[in-house]
Motif scaffolding. Structure first.
Motif, PDB file in Angstrom:
ATOM      1  N   UNK A 103       0.864  -1.126  -0.053  1.00 16.60           N
ATOM      2  CA  UNK A 103      -0.023   0.021   0.053  1.00 16.60           C
ATOM      3  C   UNK A 103       0.833   1.264  -0.017  1.00 16.60           C
ATOM      4  N   UNK A 104       1.931   1.263   0.815  1.00 13.69           N
ATOM      5  CA  UNK A 104       2.772   2.451   0.943  1.00 13.69           C
ATOM      6  C   UNK A 104       3.531   2.529  -0.363  1.00 13.69           C
ATOM      7  N   UNK A 105       3.921   1.619  -1.111  1.00 11.69           N
ATOM      8  CA  UNK A 105       4.616   1.706  -2.297  1.00 11.69           C
ATOM      9  C   UNK A 105       3.610   2.162  -3.576  1.00 11.69           C
ATOM     10  N   UNK A 106       2.393   1.675  -3.459  1.00 12.72           N
ATOM     11  CA  UNK A 106       1.312   2.376  -4.408  1.00 12.72           C
ATOM     12  C   UNK A 106       0.835   3.811  -4.289  1.00 12.72           C
ATOM     13  N   UNK A 107       1.378   4.117  -3.049  1.00 12.88           N
ATOM     14  CA  UNK A 107       1.021   5.690  -2.853  1.00 12.88           C
ATOM     15  C   UNK A 107       2.267   6.346  -2.606  1.00 12.88           C
ATOM     16  N   UNK A 108       2.974   6.494  -3.741  1.00 14.60           N
ATOM     17  CA  UNK A 108       4.204   7.222  -4.143  1.00 14.60           C
ATOM     18  C   UNK A 108       5.220   6.866  -2.848  1.00 14.60           C
ATOM     19  N   UNK A 109       5.414   5.726  -2.361  1.00 17.53           N
ATOM     20  CA  UNK A 109       6.368   5.188  -1.705  1.00 17.53           C
ATOM     21  C   UNK A 109       6.219   5.891  -0.188  1.00 17.53           C
ATOM     22  N   UNK A 110       5.211   6.162   0.105  1.00 17.98           N
ATOM     23  CA  UNK A 110       4.962   6.921   1.419  1.00 17.98           C
ATOM     24  C   UNK A 110       5.600   6.180   2.618  1.00 17.98           C
ATOM     25  N   UNK A 111       6.245   6.982   3.561  1.00 19.47           N
ATOM     26  CA  UNK A 111       6.686   6.233   4.740  1.00 19.47           C
ATOM     27  C   UNK A 111       5.749   5.964   5.794  1.00 19.47           C
ATOM     28  N   UNK A 112       5.924   5.093   6.780  1.00 15.67           N
ATOM     29  CA  UNK A 112       4.945   4.548   7.641  1.00 15.67           C
ATOM     30  C   UNK A 112       4.456   5.837   8.409  1.00 15.67           C
ATOM     31  N   UNK A 113       5.242   6.889   8.687  1.00  7.50           N
ATOM     32  CA  UNK A 113       4.908   7.825   9.470  1.00  7.50           C
ATOM     33  C   UNK A 113       3.607   8.728   8.467  1.00  7.50           C
ATOM     34  N   UNK A 114       4.104   8.743   7.237  1.00  7.95           N
ATOM     35  CA  UNK A 114       3.077   9.338   6.231  1.00  7.95           C
ATOM     36  C   UNK A 114       1.545   8.760   6.323  1.00  7.95           C
ATOM     37  N   UNK A 115       1.817   7.432   6.278  1.00 13.30           N
ATOM     38  CA  UNK A 115       0.622   6.544   6.231  1.00 13.30           C
ATOM     39  C   UNK A 115      -0.218   6.539   7.704  1.00 13.30           C
ATOM     40  N   UNK A 116       0.575   6.827   8.581  1.00 14.80           N
ATOM     41  CA  UNK A 116      -0.228   6.974   9.953  1.00 14.80           C
ATOM     42  C   UNK A 116      -0.844   8.259   9.954  1.00 14.80           C
ATOM     43  N   UNK A 117      -0.301   9.445   9.405  1.00 10.14           N
ATOM     44  CA  UNK A 117      -0.727  10.602   9.274  1.00 10.14           C
ATOM     45  C   UNK A 117      -1.993  10.676   8.667  1.00 10.14           C
ATOM     46  N   UNK A 118      -1.988   9.950   7.274  1.00 10.08           N
ATOM     47  CA  UNK A 118      -3.283   9.891   6.535  1.00 10.08           C
ATOM     48  C   UNK A 118      -4.216   9.383   7.101  1.00 10.08           C
ATOM     49  N   UNK A 119      -3.972   8.083   7.906  1.00  9.60           N
ATOM     50  CA  UNK A 119      -4.983   7.391   8.650  1.00  9.60           C
ATOM     51  C   UNK A 119      -5.601   8.304   9.746  1.00  9.60           C
ATOM     52  N   UNK A 120      -4.994   9.047  10.410  1.00 11.28           N
ATOM     53  CA  UNK A 120      -5.143   9.967  11.381  1.00 11.28           C
ATOM     54  C   UNK A 120      -6.141  11.084  10.834  1.00 11.28           C
ATOM     55  N   UNK A 121      -5.749  11.438   9.729  1.00  5.88           N
ATOM     56  CA  UNK A 121      -6.823  12.447   8.981  1.00  5.88           C
ATOM     57  C   UNK A 121      -8.148  11.809   8.746  1.00  5.88           C
ATOM     58  N   UNK A 122      -8.195  10.622   8.457  1.00  3.49           N
ATOM     59  CA  UNK A 122      -9.354   9.730   8.516  1.00  3.49           C
ATOM     60  C   UNK A 122      -9.858   9.274   9.809  1.00  3.49           C
ATOM     61  N   UNK A 123      -9.336   9.601  10.981  1.00  5.99           N
ATOM     62  CA  UNK A 123     -10.011   9.261  12.149  1.00  5.99           C
ATOM     63  C   UNK A 123      -9.622   7.795  12.460  1.00  5.99           C
ATOM     64  N   UNK A 124      -8.620   7.313  12.035  1.00 10.48           N
ATOM     65  CA  UNK A 124      -8.140   5.862  12.176  1.00 10.48           C
ATOM     66  C   UNK A 124      -6.770   5.571  12.785  1.00 10.48           C
ATOM     67  N   UNK A 125      -6.717   4.977  13.572  1.00 15.47           N
ATOM     68  CA  UNK A 125      -5.080   4.785  14.167  1.00 15.47           C
ATOM     69  C   UNK A 125      -4.391   3.554  13.297  1.00 15.47           C
ATOM     70  N   UNK A 126      -3.023   3.649  13.395  1.00 12.52           N
ATOM     71  CA  UNK A 126      -2.332   2.556  12.899  1.00 12.52           C
ATOM     72  C   UNK A 126      -2.614   1.291  12.987  1.00 12.52           C
ATOM     73  N   UNK A 127      -3.007   0.856  14.234  1.00 13.37           N
ATOM     74  CA  UNK A 127      -3.527  -0.366  14.779  1.00 13.37           C
ATOM     75  C   UNK A 127      -4.952  -0.605  14.418  1.00 13.37           C
ATOM     76  N   UNK A 128      -5.740   0.329  14.400  1.00 14.55           N
ATOM     77  CA  UNK A 128      -6.945  -0.131  14.029  1.00 14.55           C
ATOM     78  C   UNK A 128      -6.813  -0.365  12.503  1.00 14.55           C
ATOM     79  N   UNK A 129      -5.945   0.195  11.532  1.00 18.41           N
ATOM     80  CA  UNK A 129      -5.868   0.077  10.143  1.00 18.41           C
ATOM     81  C   UNK A 129      -5.345  -1.488   9.904  1.00 18.41           C
ATOM     82  N   UNK A 130      -4.230  -1.729  10.802  1.00 18.27           N
ATOM     83  CA  UNK A 130      -3.907  -3.038  10.654  1.00 18.27           C
ATOM     84  C   UNK A 130      -4.860  -4.163  10.733  1.00 18.27           C
ATOM     85  N   UNK A 131      -5.551  -3.910  11.987  1.00 20.68           N
ATOM     86  CA  UNK A 131      -6.773  -4.963  12.181  1.00 20.68           C
ATOM     87  C   UNK A 131      -7.668  -5.070  11.066  1.00 20.68           C
TER      88      UNK A 131
END
Length: 320
Positions: A103-131
């Motif tokens: 998923x990170x590679x498909x989104x311009x090689x975003x870092x895990x921190x950037x992914x976590x930030x994108x998730x937070x903007x959607x109201x989702x934590x990284x752990x919730x996303x993993x689940x």
């Protein structure tokens, strides 16, 4: 598995709802029971909110019934979750990590921190996303095991789809046609228009009765060249003509005569003489793409039927 994972888009994954444990939600009221599991009213409200987001650009008339649709979708989800448990389908932490990396590679090689930030903007934590991602992968594995493994796409189906969709693969349809043209002023009066329509319909009747189309064009057409070429439009592509003529011709078969067609210039009666299709991409070059399209279509249809069968054999009680 990697091929399945690679097809998962970040946006789609973010839409998966996070559902608290059933025990913690009992106080919210029960909306339905599915076998021994419950669906709470809070879950229905959350699913309804999600459906409203997905349908926000639709007209109001198409948003009716979304509350019932939310409950229905949750019933299906619960049935799928129960089947996953029954079949003991597992997804490892390594597979979840590989999916996140994809998923990170498909989104311009975003870092895990950037992914976590994108998730937070959607109201989702990284752990919730993993689940949520793990649940999605379990569903995909279930679908592969119960549905996709039982689907076949034959060479005949592939060839038929290719022949019916040649323009999708670079082929150009070309037409050779004639027309009988009745010229109109830019803003004709009602009387002038009625007179032209009456004449056009009379000529159309003669054409339908089998009179020579080219001779009718020579006699009646306002096109100055018709006296010589019998209304010949030559060979053209759909886009070469005004939409009214191009669209009409595209829907015709060789030998057919159209009804009276109005364009900005006037009225037309069209006879399609010939339709040809240029080569485009060879079948072998697009065979795998067509196979994916038909495979997905069959998978969706079979999965819908599979869920319907699950429903028919389940004990479902709607409380609302």
């Amino acid at each position: 598995m990697s091929k399945i994972i690679a097809g998962i888009a970040l946006a789609a994954l973010l839409l998966l709802p996070t559902l608290p444990s059933h025990a913690a939600q009992v106080i919210d009221g029960i909306a339905a029971t599915v076998n021994e599991d419950i669906i709470t009213k809070l879950e229905v409200d959350r699913e309804y909110t999600q459906l409203l987001k997905e349908a926000e650009k639709l007209p109001a008339s198409e948003k009716m019934g979304l509350k019932s649709a939310a409950l229905s979708r949750l019933v299906d989800k619960r049935l799928i979750e129960q089947k996953i448990k029954e079949l003991d389908i597992k997804v490892s932490d390594e597979e979840v990590k590989a999916a996140i990396d994809d998923v990170r590679r498909q989104n311009n090689n975003m870092t895990q921190a950037q992914l976590a930030q994108a998730l937070a903007a959607q109201g989702t934590t990284f752990e919730q996303y993993k689940a949520q991602l793990k649940e999605q992968l379990e569903r995909l594995r279930l679908m592969s095991q119960e549905v996709r493994s039982k689907i076949q796409v034959g060479d005949r189906e592939l060839r038929e789809y290719y022949d019916a969709n040649r323009t999708r693969y670079g082929a150009d349809e070309q037409y050779r046609a004639r027309h009988i043209f009745f010229k109109l002023d830019k803003n004709p009066t009602a009387e002038t228009l009625a007179k032209a329509e009456s004449q056009a319909n009379e000529v159309l009747k003669q054409a339908k009765e089998g009179k020579d189309f080219a001779e009718l064009a020579k006699k009646y057409s306002s096109d100055p060249n018709a006296a010589k070429d019998g209304g010949d439009l030559g060979t053209f592509k759909r886009s070469d003509m005004v939409a009214e003529i191009g669209d009409t011709v595209a829907a015709m078969k060789p030998g057919e005569i159209s009804p009276v067609v109005m364009s900005p210039a006037g009225l037309h009666i069209i006879k399609l003489e010939e339709k040809t299709v240029s080569a485009g991409k060879p079948f072998d070059d697009v065979k795998s793409e067509i196979e994916d399209i038909l495979y997905k279509k069959k998978s969706d249809e079979r999965f819908a039927q599979w869920v319907k069968d699950l429903r028919s054999s389940a004990a479902i009680e709607i409380k609302q």
